[in-house]
Design a protein around this motif. Structure first.
Motif: not given
Length: 170
Positions: A5-28
């Motif tokens: 299933d992971v392989a079928l998803e294809g390549e991970p998306e690239r960030e359109f705005h570098p660093g945005i993913a790192r700034r998002m909230a992360h829950k436990t």
């Protein structure tokens, strides 16, 4: 199956705005198992790092599914390798003190004999204990979550809660 299933998803998306993913909230994410005996008592663990009883379970590791994490944690904490499949409750808890907010999953660990041999994990637990819900020394939010889990077992419905309170009056 999962890796396919992971392989079928294809390549991970690239960030359109570098660093945005790192700034998002992360829950436990945490998962616990509601394990009962034939007399209706619940299996609790006695952690050495907090003042109240808890369900067997723990923090889900990065890249690990909640049910897989629950099964792993139950095996590590009490030495039981149980099928963990039926989801009873999804509950959000706010961050408190050093802990971030969490999404908590409670799975049905089934009914086992109270004399089933258990091996408490010495590095995290001081003991395990069978108790009826009303006898257990629990945080109020965990008591509410377990009450909902017991209700989910009785009604055969998965319940959604926030801080142990049922949403939408279901």
């Amino acid at each position: 199956m999962f890796s396919n299933d992971v392989a079928l998803e294809g390549e991970p998306e690239r960030e359109f705005h570098p660093g945005i993913a790192r700034r998002m909230a992360h829950k436990t994410v945490a998962s616990g198992a509601l394990i009962r005996d034939p007399d209706g008592r619940i299996l609790f663990v006695v952690p050495n790092y907090k003042p109240h009883l808890d369900l067997p379970g723990g923090i889900v590791e990065t890249g690990e599914a909640p049910s897989t994490g629950c099964r792993r944690e139950v095996r590590e904490e009490v030495g039981l390798d149980l099928p963990i499949d039926r989801l009873l409750v999804v509950d959000w808890t706010p961050g408190r003190g050093p802990w971030s907010d969490q999404v908590q999953f409670v799975f049905d660990g089934g009914v086992i004999p109270a004399d089933t041999p258990l091996r408490p994990q010495e590095s995290e637990l001081t003991d395990v204990r069978w108790a009826h819900l009303m006898e257990a020394d629990l945080r109020p939010s965990l008591r509410r979550r377990i009450e909902l889990a017991l209700r989910a077992v009785e009604t055969d419905r998965t319940l959604h809660a926030e801080f142990g309170h049922l949403l939408n009056g279901a």
